[in-house]
Design a protein around this motif. Structure first.
Motif, short mmCIF file in Angstrom:
data_model
loop_
_atom_site.label_atom_id
_atom_site.label_comp_id
_atom_site.label_asym_id
_atom_site.label_seq_id
_atom_site.Cartn_x
_atom_site.Cartn_y
_atom_site.Cartn_z
N GLY A 125 -31.88 -14.62 -33.05
CA GLY A 125 -32.36 -14.94 -34.39
C GLY A 125 -33.04 -13.80 -35.11
O GLY A 125 -33.88 -14.05 -35.98
N ILE A 126 -32.70 -12.56 -34.79
CA ILE A 126 -33.34 -11.41 -35.45
C ILE A 126 -32.31 -10.58 -36.22
O ILE A 126 -32.60 -9.44 -36.57
N LEU A 127 -31.16 -11.14 -36.51
CA LEU A 127 -30.14 -10.42 -37.26
C LEU A 127 -30.25 -10.80 -38.73
O LEU A 127 -30.26 -11.99 -39.09
N VAL A 143 -21.31 -3.77 -31.94
CA VAL A 143 -20.90 -5.17 -31.84
C VAL A 143 -21.73 -5.90 -30.78
O VAL A 143 -22.19 -7.03 -31.00
N LEU A 144 -21.94 -5.27 -29.63
CA LEU A 144 -22.73 -5.91 -28.58
C LEU A 144 -24.18 -6.12 -29.04
O LEU A 144 -24.78 -7.18 -28.77
N THR A 145 -24.75 -5.12 -29.70
CA THR A 145 -26.13 -5.27 -30.20
C THR A 145 -26.21 -6.35 -31.28
O THR A 145 -27.20 -7.09 -31.35
N LYS A 146 -25.19 -6.44 -32.12
CA LYS A 146 -25.17 -7.48 -33.14
C LYS A 146 -25.16 -8.86 -32.51
O LYS A 146 -25.90 -9.76 -32.94
N GLY A 183 -36.41 -7.92 -38.74
CA GLY A 183 -35.29 -7.93 -37.82
C GLY A 183 -34.42 -6.70 -38.01
O GLY A 183 -34.87 -5.66 -38.49
N LEU A 184 -33.17 -6.81 -37.65
CA LEU A 184 -32.23 -5.70 -37.71
C LEU A 184 -31.01 -6.11 -38.53
O LEU A 184 -30.52 -7.24 -38.40
#
Length: 518
Positions: free
Chosen positions: A406-408, A396-399, A413-414
């Protein structure tokens, strides 16, 4: 810090009055007092107080530190160790507050209470029923052997893509339509959706509703030919199926009332169907049955109308949405599977050879269901959540970190699955441990992202040469960047390959052991 804060005003007052300061600096006490010999309950309470005084909680220690820091001078407060402790405690409290406000559970059976996280909300039952309805419609009501054949290129389709239509010249008569098959599409949730990983409330997702991701798997054995991975043939057939499913879900009146609204997202190489469920929750059919029973008095009639209006207002609020991702059910039709490598040419033409890393990336993305063990065995993820208790919190924190930058869910991106696999890689390679908290794991993740040479850049130029950034080109993904004006660079030995992370096959194995057994 373990010996207390000697400059605390409270400690000075206790010393002036002839008493010892409280906390870890106090003398040992066995808990026995002559005044409490005849009262066992008081003796036990006195022992508990002594135990709490000898082992103060983290909150009590933080409170003492804040009280001491507020009474010290500027020179003492600037001490590096004390400020680091203050920052770490503040960061830990902020992270816990962020998780309590944003983390969400979409599993209706989740009744776990932890802080402010009160388990799954009530609408998760509605979401589960809606997902089951979509699954039944696609698997049972949308066949691929209709009386009217499915065209590969439809002018009205937003998914239409150019390219060769057949890999075999003998099939030119049926090249313009999709092969008929009695096999059905299969629907199953993606790994993070099935395992309740990485879900956040709208406040933690840029005010976007929670999205449930589903795989729609194409029967490759009867639809695809061995060479369909070349020249956009796979993407043509996949997009034809997507357009067929979208038309059936929207034009069929029986389906439209159950499905809601259907939108398409993404590009032609990677299209997705976004489903917005109906605004009225199910299980409200009893209201129609009760409408025949007329109330005896006007007060009851007004009360019934008010209750029905409140129910309608509550049902009009949208709670979630569903996204359909289309992919392959297996990889047996791709031979050899090295064709999925980024530097392989799958866009060969008669006159020239064209390579596209993005093309092969989309092939690999659609095949990730068959490549990733997490997508095939959802029960193992539940065991991993018990083995690594902070796994979901770190995801959740990384998301949120990726979303803010802007890389989700973007190209290069991830995605949620990428984040989950990356954190799992750090656990299995012992870069982090299960007892480490979210702040420590996030620090290790940032260090991994910064230190890893993902594309092999920065080491392709000769030692004595100074290259211009405009002249740096990338010949292949495994070669990194080099100066196009320097002809001696490839032979100089300065070129390095990009770093590849290999996920250990199971807990206790290393990357080298996994490569040897592959």
């Amino acid at each position: 810090m373990a010996k207390g804060f000697p400059n605390s005003p409270r400690d000075q007052q206790m010393k002036e009055s002839g008493r010892e300061p409280r906390g870890p600096v106090a003398e040992e006490d066995d808990g026995q007092d002559d005044r409490y010999q005849d009262h066992p309950a008081l003796v036990e309470e006195h022992q508990n107080q002594n135990h709490m005084r000898k082992n103060p909680s983290v909150t009590a220690t933080d409170a003492d530190f804040m009280e001491w820091a507020s009474s010290t001078t500027t020179a003492e407060a600037d001490d590096a160790n004390l400020m680091e402790l203050h920052k770490s405690n503040l960061l830990r409290l902020q992270i816990q507050e962020l998780l309590d406000e944003t983390i969400l559970s979409v599993d209706p059976s989740d009744h776990h209470h932890s802080g402010r996280h009160n388990g799954a909300p009530k609408w998760t039952t509605w979401a589960q029923e809606y997902v089951q309805t979509i699954t039944d419609l696609i698997e049972q009501k949308i066949p691929l052997d209709d009386k009217q054949p499915i065209p590969l290129s439809d002018p009205t389709s937003p998914f239409s893509i150019g390219g060769s239509t057949s890999s075999n010249n003998k099939n030119n008569s049926t090249a313009s339509t999709l092969p008929r098959t009695a096999q059905r599409l299969k629907v199953q949730p993606k790994a993070c959706t099935a395992s309740n990983l990485g879900f956040t409330k709208p406040v933690g997702n840029a005010h976007v509703l929670p999205t449930l991701d589903l795989w729609v798997l194409i029967p490759t054995a009867s639809i695809l030919e061995p060479k369909d991975y070349m020249k956009h043939r796979y993407f043509q057939k996949r997009n034809a199926i997507i357009w067929h499913v979208a038309q059936q879900l929207t034009k069929n009146k029986k389906f439209a009332s159950q499905v809601g609204k259907v939108y398409w997202r993404g590009s032609r190489e990677h299209p997705k169907l976004l489903l917005i469920p109906p605004t009225a929750e199910p299980n409200n059919s009893n209201n129609n049955n009760n409408s025949n029973n007329q109330p005896k008095s006007k007060k009851r009639a007004k009360k019934q109308v008010a209750q029905q209006n409140n129910t309608n207002k509550r049902n009009k609020k949208l709670r979630f949405r569903v996204e359909l991702h289309f992919g392959m059910d297996n990889l047996d039709w791709i031979q050899p599977q090295i064709r999925l490598s980024p530097n392989r040419c799958n866009l060969g033409c008669a006159t020239t050879t064209i390579t596209s890393h993005y093309y092969n990336y989309q092939l690999t993305h659609d095949a990730s269901h068959a490549l990733t063990p997490m997508e095939q065995n959802h029960e193992s993820i539940q065991n991993l959540k018990e083995l690594y208790p902070h796994w979901n919190q770190i995801i959740v924190l990384t998301k949120i970190w990726c979303l803010q930058r802007g890389i989700l869910n973007r190209h290069d991106g991830l995605t949620m699955e990428h984040i989950a696999l990356l954190i799992l890689y750090m656990y299995r390679t012992k870069l982090v441990g299960p007892r480490m908290g979210p702040p420590q794991v996030m620090s290790a993740l940032f260090k991994l992202l910064a230190d890893t040479n993902w594309i092999g850049e920065g080491s392709a130029v000769a030692k004595d040469a100074v290259a211009d950034e405009k002249n740096l080109i990338r010949k292949a993904p495994s070669e990194g960047y080099r100066d196009e004006n320097d002809s001696n660079t490839p032979e100089s030995g300065q070129r390095t390959k990009r770093t590849v992370l290999v996920m250990p096959s199971e807990e206790g194995k290393s990357e080298s052991q996994t490569i040897a057994e592959a």
